[in-house]
Design a protein around this motif. Sequence first.
Motif, PDB file in Angstrom:
ATOM      1  N   GLU A   1       0.803  -1.226   0.000  1.00 36.49           N
ATOM      2  CA  GLU A   1       0.000   0.000   0.000  1.00 36.49           C
ATOM      3  C   GLU A   1       0.836   1.278   0.000  1.00 36.49           C
ATOM      4  O   GLU A   1       0.360   2.327  -0.442  1.00 36.49           O
ATOM      5  CB  GLU A   1      -0.939  -0.002   1.208  1.00 36.49           C
ATOM      6  CG  GLU A   1      -0.244  -0.133   2.545  1.00 36.49           C
ATOM      7  CD  GLU A   1      -1.231  -0.279   3.698  1.00 36.49           C
ATOM      8  OE1 GLU A   1      -2.415   0.054   3.522  1.00 36.49           O
ATOM      9  OE2 GLU A   1      -0.805  -0.726   4.790  1.00 36.49           O
ATOM     10  N   ASP A   2       2.087   1.226   0.467  1.00 35.69           N
ATOM     11  CA  ASP A   2       2.931   2.428   0.493  1.00 35.69           C
ATOM     12  C   ASP A   2       3.735   2.623  -0.790  1.00 35.69           C
ATOM     13  O   ASP A   2       4.528   3.556  -0.892  1.00 35.69           O
ATOM     14  CB  ASP A   2       3.886   2.379   1.688  1.00 35.69           C
ATOM     15  CG  ASP A   2       3.166   2.669   2.997  1.00 35.69           C
ATOM     16  OD1 ASP A   2       2.286   3.557   2.999  1.00 35.69           O
ATOM     17  OD2 ASP A   2       3.476   2.012   4.002  1.00 35.69           O
ATOM     18  N   THR A   3       3.515   1.759  -1.789  1.00 33.99           N
ATOM     19  CA  THR A   3       4.206   1.896  -3.073  1.00 33.99           C
ATOM     20  C   THR A   3       3.663   3.100  -3.832  1.00 33.99           C
ATOM     21  O   THR A   3       2.485   3.453  -3.708  1.00 33.99           O
ATOM     22  CB  THR A   3       4.002   0.625  -3.922  1.00 33.99           C
ATOM     23  OG1 THR A   3       4.392  -0.510  -3.155  1.00 33.99           O
ATOM     24  CG2 THR A   3       4.824   0.685  -5.201  1.00 33.99           C
TER      25      THR A   3
ATOM     26  N   ILE B   1      -7.727  -2.900  -3.512  1.00 36.32           N
ATOM     27  CA  ILE B   1      -7.451  -3.266  -4.895  1.00 36.32           C
ATOM     28  C   ILE B   1      -7.157  -2.004  -5.691  1.00 36.32           C
ATOM     29  O   ILE B   1      -7.737  -0.942  -5.415  1.00 36.32           O
ATOM     30  CB  ILE B   1      -8.633  -4.044  -5.509  1.00 36.32           C
ATOM     31  CG1 ILE B   1      -8.237  -4.711  -6.830  1.00 36.32           C
ATOM     32  CG2 ILE B   1      -9.845  -3.149  -5.702  1.00 36.32           C
ATOM     33  CD1 ILE B   1      -7.626  -6.060  -6.682  1.00 36.32           C
ATOM     34  N   LEU B   2      -6.244  -2.086  -6.632  1.00 35.69           N
ATOM     35  CA  LEU B   2      -5.908  -0.957  -7.508  1.00 35.69           C
ATOM     36  C   LEU B   2      -6.025  -1.422  -8.949  1.00 35.69           C
ATOM     37  O   LEU B   2      -5.474  -2.461  -9.310  1.00 35.69           O
ATOM     38  CB  LEU B   2      -4.486  -0.474  -7.236  1.00 35.69           C
ATOM     39  CG  LEU B   2      -4.013   0.707  -8.098  1.00 35.69           C
ATOM     40  CD1 LEU B   2      -4.623   2.008  -7.590  1.00 35.69           C
ATOM     41  CD2 LEU B   2      -2.494   0.812  -8.106  1.00 35.69           C
ATOM     42  N   SER B   3      -6.756  -0.651  -9.774  1.00 29.64           N
ATOM     43  CA  SER B   3      -6.903  -1.013 -11.184  1.00 29.64           C
ATOM     44  C   SER B   3      -6.364   0.085 -12.079  1.00 29.64           C
ATOM     45  O   SER B   3      -6.045   1.185 -11.622  1.00 29.64           O
ATOM     46  CB  SER B   3      -8.381  -1.264 -11.519  1.00 29.64           C
ATOM     47  OG  SER B   3      -9.080  -0.031 -11.638  1.00 29.64           O
ATOM     48  N   ILE B   4      -6.293  -0.214 -13.357  1.00 28.55           N
ATOM     49  CA  ILE B   4      -5.805   0.755 -14.330  1.00 28.55           C
ATOM     50  C   ILE B   4      -6.695   1.988 -14.351  1.00 28.55           C
ATOM     51  O   ILE B   4      -6.243   3.104 -14.563  1.00 28.55           O
ATOM     52  CB  ILE B   4      -5.730   0.090 -15.727  1.00 28.55           C
ATOM     53  CG1 ILE B   4      -4.461   0.518 -16.472  1.00 28.55           C
ATOM     54  CG2 ILE B   4      -6.854   0.482 -16.627  1.00 28.55           C
ATOM     55  CD1 ILE B   4      -3.218  -0.027 -16.100  1.00 28.55           C
TER      56      ILE B   4
ATOM     57  N   LYS C   1       4.019  11.268  -9.617  1.00 28.86           N
ATOM     58  CA  LYS C   1       4.948  10.188  -9.280  1.00 28.86           C
ATOM     59  C   LYS C   1       5.378  10.217  -7.816  1.00 28.86           C
ATOM     60  O   LYS C   1       5.393   9.210  -7.152  1.00 28.86           O
ATOM     61  CB  LYS C   1       6.179  10.254 -10.185  1.00 28.86           C
ATOM     62  CG  LYS C   1       6.012   9.536 -11.511  1.00 28.86           C
ATOM     63  CD  LYS C   1       7.311   9.520 -12.265  1.00 28.86           C
ATOM     64  CE  LYS C   1       7.168   8.734 -13.571  1.00 28.86           C
ATOM     65  NZ  LYS C   1       8.388   8.728 -14.347  1.00 28.86           N
ATOM     66  N   GLY C   2       5.719  11.398  -7.347  1.00 26.81           N
ATOM     67  CA  GLY C   2       6.327  11.468  -6.027  1.00 26.81           C
ATOM     68  C   GLY C   2       5.367  11.508  -4.871  1.00 26.81           C
ATOM     69  O   GLY C   2       5.700  11.080  -3.777  1.00 26.81           O
ATOM     70  N   ASP C   3       4.146  12.026  -5.059  1.00 30.45           N
ATOM     71  CA  ASP C   3       3.296  12.272  -3.893  1.00 30.45           C
ATOM     72  C   ASP C   3       2.028  11.436  -3.828  1.00 30.45           C
ATOM     73  O   ASP C   3       1.265  11.546  -2.877  1.00 30.45           O
ATOM     74  CB  ASP C   3       2.923  13.763  -3.833  1.00 30.45           C
ATOM     75  CG  ASP C   3       2.333  14.253  -5.145  1.00 30.45           C
ATOM     76  OD1 ASP C   3       2.076  13.413  -6.013  1.00 30.45           O
ATOM     77  OD2 ASP C   3       2.155  15.468  -5.281  1.00 30.45           O
ATOM     78  N   VAL C   4       1.731  10.607  -4.825  1.00 28.21           N
ATOM     79  CA  VAL C   4       0.546   9.757  -4.773  1.00 28.21           C
ATOM     80  C   VAL C   4       0.979   8.323  -4.537  1.00 28.21           C
ATOM     81  O   VAL C   4       1.786   7.771  -5.282  1.00 28.21           O
ATOM     82  CB  VAL C   4      -0.267   9.856  -6.083  1.00 28.21           C
ATOM     83  CG1 VAL C   4      -1.447   8.886  -6.031  1.00 28.21           C
ATOM     84  CG2 VAL C   4      -0.764  11.279  -6.290  1.00 28.21           C
ATOM     85  N   LYS C   5       0.453   7.740  -3.485  1.00 26.95           N
ATOM     86  CA  LYS C   5       0.760   6.353  -3.157  1.00 26.95           C
ATOM     87  C   LYS C   5      -0.459   5.476  -3.435  1.00 26.95           C
ATOM     88  O   LYS C   5      -1.589   5.965  -3.530  1.00 26.95           O
ATOM     89  CB  LYS C   5       1.194   6.230  -1.699  1.00 26.95           C
ATOM     90  CG  LYS C   5       2.516   6.960  -1.414  1.00 26.95           C
ATOM     91  CD  LYS C   5       3.004   6.666  -0.019  1.00 26.95           C
ATOM     92  CE  LYS C   5       4.324   7.386   0.263  1.00 26.95           C
ATOM     93  NZ  LYS C   5       5.401   6.945  -0.667  1.00 26.95           N
TER      94      LYS C   5
ATOM     95  N   ASP D   1      -3.530   5.823  -1.334  1.00 22.21           N
ATOM     96  CA  ASP D   1      -4.325   7.039  -1.483  1.00 22.21           C
ATOM     97  C   ASP D   1      -5.500   6.859  -2.432  1.00 22.21           C
ATOM     98  O   ASP D   1      -6.489   7.585  -2.345  1.00 22.21           O
ATOM     99  CB  ASP D   1      -3.456   8.196  -1.989  1.00 22.21           C
ATOM    100  CG  ASP D   1      -2.342   8.549  -1.016  1.00 22.21           C
ATOM    101  OD1 ASP D   1      -2.568   8.407   0.199  1.00 22.21           O
ATOM    102  OD2 ASP D   1      -1.254   8.953  -1.474  1.00 22.21           O
ATOM    103  N   ILE D   2      -5.384   5.921  -3.369  1.00 21.72           N
ATOM    104  CA  ILE D   2      -6.434   5.786  -4.381  1.00 21.72           C
ATOM    105  C   ILE D   2      -7.008   4.377  -4.509  1.00 21.72           C
ATOM    106  O   ILE D   2      -7.916   4.147  -5.304  1.00 21.72           O
ATOM    107  CB  ILE D   2      -5.937   6.230  -5.769  1.00 21.72           C
ATOM    108  CG1 ILE D   2      -4.775   5.364  -6.235  1.00 21.72           C
ATOM    109  CG2 ILE D   2      -5.537   7.697  -5.767  1.00 21.72           C
ATOM    110  CD1 ILE D   2      -4.388   5.610  -7.674  1.00 21.72           C
TER     111      ILE D   2
END
Length: 365
Positions: free
Chosen positions: A135-137, A166-169, A197-201, A204-205
């Motif tokens: 999750e912190d990626t 879960i994270l999707s495209i 790139k740098g601030d959204v993990k 967060d989404i």
Amino acid sequence: MKVSEIMVTDVASLTAEDTVSRALTLMVNRSIHQVPVVDGNGAYSGMIFAKQFLASSAQPTSKLKSFVTNTSSLSPDDEVEHAAKMILGTGNRALPVVHNDKLAGILSETDIAQTADFGHAIVDEVMSGAIVIEEDTSLADAVSKMRRYNISRLPVINTVGVLRGILSILDAASIIAMPMDRASKSAGISGARSKVKGDVKVKDIMRRAVAVERGTKLNDLSEHFKKNEELVVVGDSRPMGVVTPKDALELVLPKKGEPAIHMAHLENEEESRRVEGEIARFVKKIQGRIRDVQNVVVYADKHKTRKYSLRCRLITGKGVINAHAVGYDPISAVKELIRKLDRQVKAEHTQKVNKRKQRGTGRRV
């Protein structure tokens, strides 16, 4: 059952003159991965896909005409079994339904999965292995991982491997699409991506994941497929696999008297025939060890590294055998694939023989 009985007729469509920004916004708002493109008279022209935009450096104001992909189409009178075979063969989530050259509707893998009868099949038989991400990626690393494995979703875990979401495209597209609407004409999607790139993990989404236990019957999941494009199979709260409507669809492929081989994604007809021939010889070879082989589905993907990857699902009356292999061309990839399948078949055959011996010993005692 006919396609016309279950297809969706309220279809969101775009024209070739619409912009990339508008397309991504529509996909995010409607939670769809592909959109049909029509001309001014409503005639079907092709399809656009979310994956195309995330892999390109298109500008927000770019016209869709540069991204329209020709696809196969269905007729309202086609049988649903035929439609399932077509959808699996193209690798798309849905296909347009065309009547008199006009877009009449769209039929998705989810529409079929909701109406199919999977008998006693359980999630363990069709699930794909879970490729996960912590999750912190960063979002950028998550998108890169999806591209590398050519997948559209990642179960999200914490540091001890417990499922968190879960994270999707499309989740990634929702972030990328926001700056696109305000971007200058010179800013491409790759530029918009660089801002996050740098601030959204990932955490967060990510969305809430729908988790099911191993052993769950597929027939019990039709309601879940209405609202979710994937289900995460868990054991002790840890992801064991992922089930999508496409995975379930493989079970409703037309069954013949002998095993049927279904090739997907391999556009070169000669290469497709050669791969199919290698698989057919292998299936004939294992008939004595694995009975009731019903269908074999082979997915081929060509990567930017010029390598080919093949994913195979050998569907039997008692379960599914999965294998994955990579090669510099389809033939080298299929030979490696067959080696991996053969090892699994031998292992299962040995296990069955040992169980029969144990039962025989028990009866003698």
